[in-house]
Design an enzyme around this catalytic site. Structure first.
Site, short mmCIF file in Angstrom:
data_model
loop_
_atom_site.label_atom_id
_atom_site.label_comp_id
_atom_site.label_asym_id
_atom_site.label_seq_id
_atom_site.Cartn_x
_atom_site.Cartn_y
_atom_site.Cartn_z
CG ASP A 101 56.33 12.75 69.68
OD1 ASP A 101 55.70 13.35 70.15
OD2 ASP A 101 55.44 11.85 69.78
CD GLU A 123 61.21 10.81 73.18
OE1 GLU A 123 59.70 11.05 72.41
OE2 GLU A 123 60.91 10.28 74.33
CD GLU A 137 50.79 13.93 68.96
OE1 GLU A 137 50.11 12.98 68.05
OE2 GLU A 137 50.76 15.04 68.99
CG HIS A 212 46.73 12.76 76.07
ND1 HIS A 212 47.58 11.99 76.81
CD2 HIS A 212 47.72 13.89 75.71
CE1 HIS A 212 48.75 11.96 76.28
NE2 HIS A 212 48.71 13.53 74.88
NE ARG A 214 46.58 17.42 69.24
CZ ARG A 214 45.83 18.53 69.11
NH1 ARG A 214 45.06 19.33 67.72
NH2 ARG A 214 46.20 19.75 70.05
CG HIS A 244 45.55 16.28 78.80
ND1 HIS A 244 44.98 17.85 77.97
CD2 HIS A 244 46.50 16.19 77.92
CE1 HIS A 244 46.39 18.03 77.17
NE2 HIS A 244 47.20 17.34 77.48
C1 UD1 Z 1 50.19 18.04 73.17
C2 UD1 Z 1 51.53 16.63 72.15
C3 UD1 Z 1 51.01 15.62 72.90
C4 UD1 Z 1 51.46 15.61 74.01
C5 UD1 Z 1 51.16 16.27 75.18
C6 UD1 Z 1 51.00 15.79 76.53
C7 UD1 Z 1 51.15 18.41 69.68
C8 UD1 Z 1 50.61 17.61 68.02
N1 UD1 Z 1 50.44 17.27 70.93
O1 UD1 Z 1 48.98 17.09 72.34
O2 UD1 Z 1 52.04 14.71 72.12
O3 UD1 Z 1 51.15 13.73 74.14
O4 UD1 Z 1 50.71 17.58 74.71
O5 UD1 Z 1 50.05 16.74 76.88
O6 UD1 Z 1 51.83 18.83 69.65
N2 UD1 Z 1 45.32 23.36 77.63
C9 UD1 Z 1 45.30 23.85 78.88
N3 UD1 Z 1 46.19 24.05 79.93
C10 UD1 Z 1 47.26 22.92 79.20
C11 UD1 Z 1 47.05 22.51 78.39
C12 UD1 Z 1 46.83 22.53 77.46
O7 UD1 Z 1 44.19 24.77 79.29
O8 UD1 Z 1 47.73 24.11 80.32
C13 UD1 Z 1 44.22 22.80 76.93
C14 UD1 Z 1 44.39 24.04 75.58
O9 UD1 Z 1 42.89 23.89 75.47
C15 UD1 Z 1 44.61 23.32 74.50
C16 UD1 Z 1 44.17 22.46 75.02
O10 UD1 Z 1 43.88 21.20 76.35
O11 UD1 Z 1 43.84 23.88 73.18
C17 UD1 Z 1 45.24 20.34 73.65
O12 UD1 Z 1 46.82 21.19 74.41
P1 UD1 Z 1 47.76 20.61 72.64
O13 UD1 Z 1 49.08 20.77 73.60
O14 UD1 Z 1 47.49 21.73 71.83
O15 UD1 Z 1 48.00 19.39 72.50
P2 UD1 Z 1 47.18 17.94 72.95
O16 UD1 Z 1 46.65 17.57 71.91
O17 UD1 Z 1 47.80 18.05 74.39
#
Ligand code: UD1
Length: 381
Positions: A101, A123, A137, A212, A214, A244
């Site tokens: 998702d 899934e 999601e 974590h 949103r 996270h």
């Molecule tokens: C995303 C998924 C969510 C999942 C989660 C797991 C979508 C809409 N959501 O949400 O379903 O549960 O990932 O982690 O796809 N960042 C880093 N380094 C990383 C990862 C993230 O710096 O390795 C920071 C970045 O600034 C990024 C922010 O985290 O902009 C958010 O990450 P993002 O993947 O956009 O969304 P999640 O809220 O983590």
């Protein structure tokens, strides 16, 4: 040996949980002589994805590197859709498998659809019934389901959701959840970090926390405060919360939770450390989707920090309980659970409704069946 005419199956993903749950699928597809697995990473999560893949000895064949600091969902969508289509063409994809998702899943499925490449959805069919929880999601998984040719539903309940939405029987398979395959394999070969083992040896219990989502961000500072209160009330329990990397999450939870003697905030843990930590825990408190299945697979009770779940089988089996995201309510639920060993024991003995550890094998066989290379697999349940 892989046949030169083997079908090229591209596994496309971009976040840590997708990598963990797709790793067993990669290995099962690789074991079939008529199929070649390739990994297309969108890089939606840069560091966390790479660490998750490394645990399984995997590296992406291609990488779109789309992540930016504080990316919006629209930014991600605008970058992934055109780039993924071009890359799938260059990779010569005969089929694309996406997972669950995430924004990566929906965008890659849309690109593949535009390119005329069949899509398999691993899934498939999970539904919370609420379009805003989890956000975005629930929309992503519905939209992906509109575009997919093959649907790998983890449970009979998720298959029933797809039938209700008009999906036909031909492309629908009940496979079990690949998280069960992954967590059992990794928890079986890795050991608990020595400092956590020492806590257990000293008579403390472990609780693993993750938060974590949103839609939880607005109340996350108060939810963190409630967790801090629970930790103060249970000094016999050591809490471990791998936070996270999203800066918005870091800012929301660190003020309330820093500096408590029995509440440890860590960097994100790779799966080699996370799987044995979960297995050794008395309770998981989480707003994640995957941890609900992993807890059930390991026989560890889960308090879900959300108001709804798309994983009702665990509620029915009794291994999950909904603690919600209202700070007062979740404080009360966690406090009660941690004070009631008999209830925790009842939850531990629940049946695992998510699979038998052979989900990836069934998915690989269904993909081979699609290309006329194998018999149709038997449904798991
Ligand atoms: C995303 C998924 C969510 C999942 C989660 C797991 C979508 C809409 N959501 O949400 O379903 O549960 O990932 O982690 O796809 N960042 C880093 N380094 C990383 C990862 C993230 O710096 O390795 C920071 C970045 O600034 C990024 C922010 O985290 O902009 C958010 O990450 P993002 O993947 O956009 O969304 P999640 O809220 O983590």
């Amino acid at each position: 040996m892989t046949h030169p005419a083997a079908k090229r199956i591209v596994l496309a993903f971009g976040t840590r949980p997708e990598a963990t749950k797709m790793a067993p699928v990669h290995s099962a597809i690789g074991a079939h002589p008529g199929l070649t697995p390739l990994i297309l990473s969108t890089g939606q999560q840069r560091q966390m994805l790479d660490e998750a893949l490394a645990v399984f000895g995997l590296t992406p064949d291609e990488d779109l590197q789309v992540m930016t600091d504080r990316q919006t969902l629209a930014d991600l969508t605008g970058r992934i859709v055109p780039q993924a289509g071009k890359m799938l063409r260059e990779m010569g994809a005969d089929m694309v498998l996406v997972h669950g998702d995430t924004t990566t899943s929906f965008c890659v499925a849309l690109s593949a659809f535009y390119e005329g490449i069949p899509v398999g959805h691993v899934e498939a069919g999970l539904r919370s019934g609420s379009m805003r929880e989890p956000f975005p999601e629930e929309a992503n998984r519905r939209l992906t389901g509109v575009l997919s040719d093959l649907d790998f539903a983890p449970t009979p309940g998720s298959a029933a959701n797809l039938r209700r939405e008009g999906k036909g029987e031909l492309g629908l398979f009940v496979t079990g959840q690949t998280a069960v395959d992954a967590v059992r394999e990794v928890a079986g070969r890795m050991s608990l970090r020595p400092e956590w083992q020492a806590k257990l040896d000293g008579g403390q219990r472990l609780v693993t926390v993750t938060m974590h989502r949103r839609e939880n961000l607005p109340m996350m500072p108060e939810m963190a405060q409630a967790l801090a209160d629970v930790a103060r009330a249970h000094p016999d329990t050591h809490f471990v919360y791998p936070v996270h990397l999203n800066p918005a999450v870091q800012e929301a939870v660190r003020p309330a939770l820093s500096g408590l003697p029995n509440f440890e905030l860590t960097d994100p843990l790779d799966y080699a450390q996370m799987a044995p930590l979960m297995a050794a825990s008395a309770l998981l408190a989480t707003d994640s989707g995957g941890l609900q299945e992993e807890g059930a697979a390991l026989g560890v009770p889960v308090a879900v920090l959300r108001n709804v779940t798309e994983r009702p089988e665990g509620l029915e089996a009794g291994v999950l309980t909904l603690a919600g995201n209202d700070p007062d309510h979740l404080r009360a639920v966690l406090d009660r659970l941690l004070s009631d060993e008999a209830e925790l024991l009842r939850m531990r003995s629940a049946r695992n409704p998510y699979g038998d550890g052979q989900a990836a094998q069934r998915i690989a066989q269904a993909v081979a069946w699609h290309f006329g290379l194998a018999q149709r697999p038997q449904d798991w349940a």
